[in-house]
Design a protein around this motif. Structure first.
Motif: not given
Length: 345
Positions: A166-174, A178-180, A184-185, A203-207
């Motif tokens: 899983a992704i750490a909560l602090e790392e989630l904004p990475r 970029p616009e969001d 979110l941060g 929003r996130i970008t996936t494959a």
């Protein structure tokens, strides 16, 4: 004994009684544990070795489980307790789990094993189905141990390999667009610092392309109000957002079409008025008072195809002509009102 327990696939530990100078049992120490042993706080296997029972699980004292341990050591009778609810207070907040415990004497020690009944297989399947149908998954972050866990559906939403963790909560904004990032941060900081619940789209970008997600989370705090755990869920809103965009595009298309139709009607009315003007007042022609009333047969459009004319002939008589185009309604509405008696019409 540790080598033996390492071969087990269930939760089991070796307990060594700790006695007072008078010989009374004051506590137990965990001297070996199977790899699959997990306690209510999430400690597993080797993390349990060396811990004392009452120091780690203080609410066990005086319970039927404690008395069962004493009886097993004294008589050698196998202890099999009824399911019971164990509550642990850690970092200022309670955690509860339901266990069934079995204890067997081994020399001067105990082998204790347990089964956790917090969720049955059927409940797990129902929860999984609910997450899949709602296109959402739960997540949890323990801020004191820096451990975090995702349900399988969250990995599917993020299109992330479960082996990566899983992704750490602090790392989630990475991982967001970029616009969001700023919004979110800021929401995550409010959650971690002030313990404020969040409901934030991003929003996130996936494959597979851009996905529209929603994070809903709240924090559990200790006695001082410091967040120690965060629980929440992620929801994939991509399909819903696509449907909203399609609806907006359809509405926009309808508005454009309405505008074009209105413009066409206005143009047609102007052309008709140019080619077939309606007099604003009565006309004098060959001793006649002429009025024109034009009413199209079709309502709404207010444009018809009828035509008329009134001409004064050289001999001072009047020639009236009324007609209609093919496929137009007949008779046309073009009444004439005589202001006098014409010599010939």
């Amino acid at each position: 004994m540790q080598r033996i327990l390492s071969a087990l696939s269930e939760s089991a530990v070796l307990l060594t009684p700790l006695r007072s100078e008078a010989g009374e049992i004051e506590d137990y120490r965990i001297d070996a544990a199977s790899p699959e042993s997990v306690d209510v706080a999430g400690r597993r296997g080797k993390e349990l070795v060396g811990r004392r029972v009452l120091e780690t699980y203080p609410t066990v004292a005086g319970t039927a489980l404690w008395d069962g341990y004493l009886d097993t050591l004294a008589t050698g009778t196998v202890y099999e307790g009824e399911p019971f609810t164990y509550e642990e207070v850690g970092a200022g907040y309670p955690q509860q789990s339901v266990y069934s415990v079995r204890a067997t004497r081994l020399g001067e020690r105990l082998i204790a094993s347990w089964i956790r009944h917090d969720a049955s297989d059927r409940e797990v399947r129902r929860l999984s189905d609910m997450q899949r149908l709602g296109n959402l998954g739960w997540a949890g972050w323990n801020l004191t141990t820096n451990s975090f866990v995702w349900s399988d559906q969250v990995y599917a939403i993020f299109d992330r390999d479960p082996s990566l963790g899983a992704i750490a909560l602090e790392e989630l904004p990475r991982h967001v667009a970029p616009e969001d990032l700023a919004r979110l941060g800021a929401a995550v900081q409010r959650l971690l610092r002030a313990g404020q619940a969040v409901d934030q789209p991003f929003r996130i970008t996936t494959a597979g392309g851009v996905r529209h997600l929603r994070l809903v989370a709240e924090a559990q705090t200790d006695a001082d109000g410091t967040p120690v755990e965060v629980h929440g869920f992620f929801q994939d809103l991509t399909a819903q957002r696509d449907a909203e965009l399609a609806l907006r595009e359809s509405e926009r298309s309808v508005l454009v079409q309405r505008g074009m139709l209105k413009a066409e009607r206005t143009l047609a009315a102007r052309l008709q008025d140019t080619l077939l003007p309606i007099p604003e007042q009565s006309l004098e022609l060959a001793g006649l008072c002429i009025d024109v009333a034009y009413v199209p047969a079709d309502s709404g459009v207010n444009v018809g195809g009828d035509w008329y004319s009134a001409i004064e002939l050289p001999d001072k008589s009047a020639l009236f002509v009324v007609g209609t185009w093919p496929d137009m309604a007949w008779p046309p509405s073009a009444p004439w009102r005589s202001c006098g008696s014409p010599r010939r019409a």
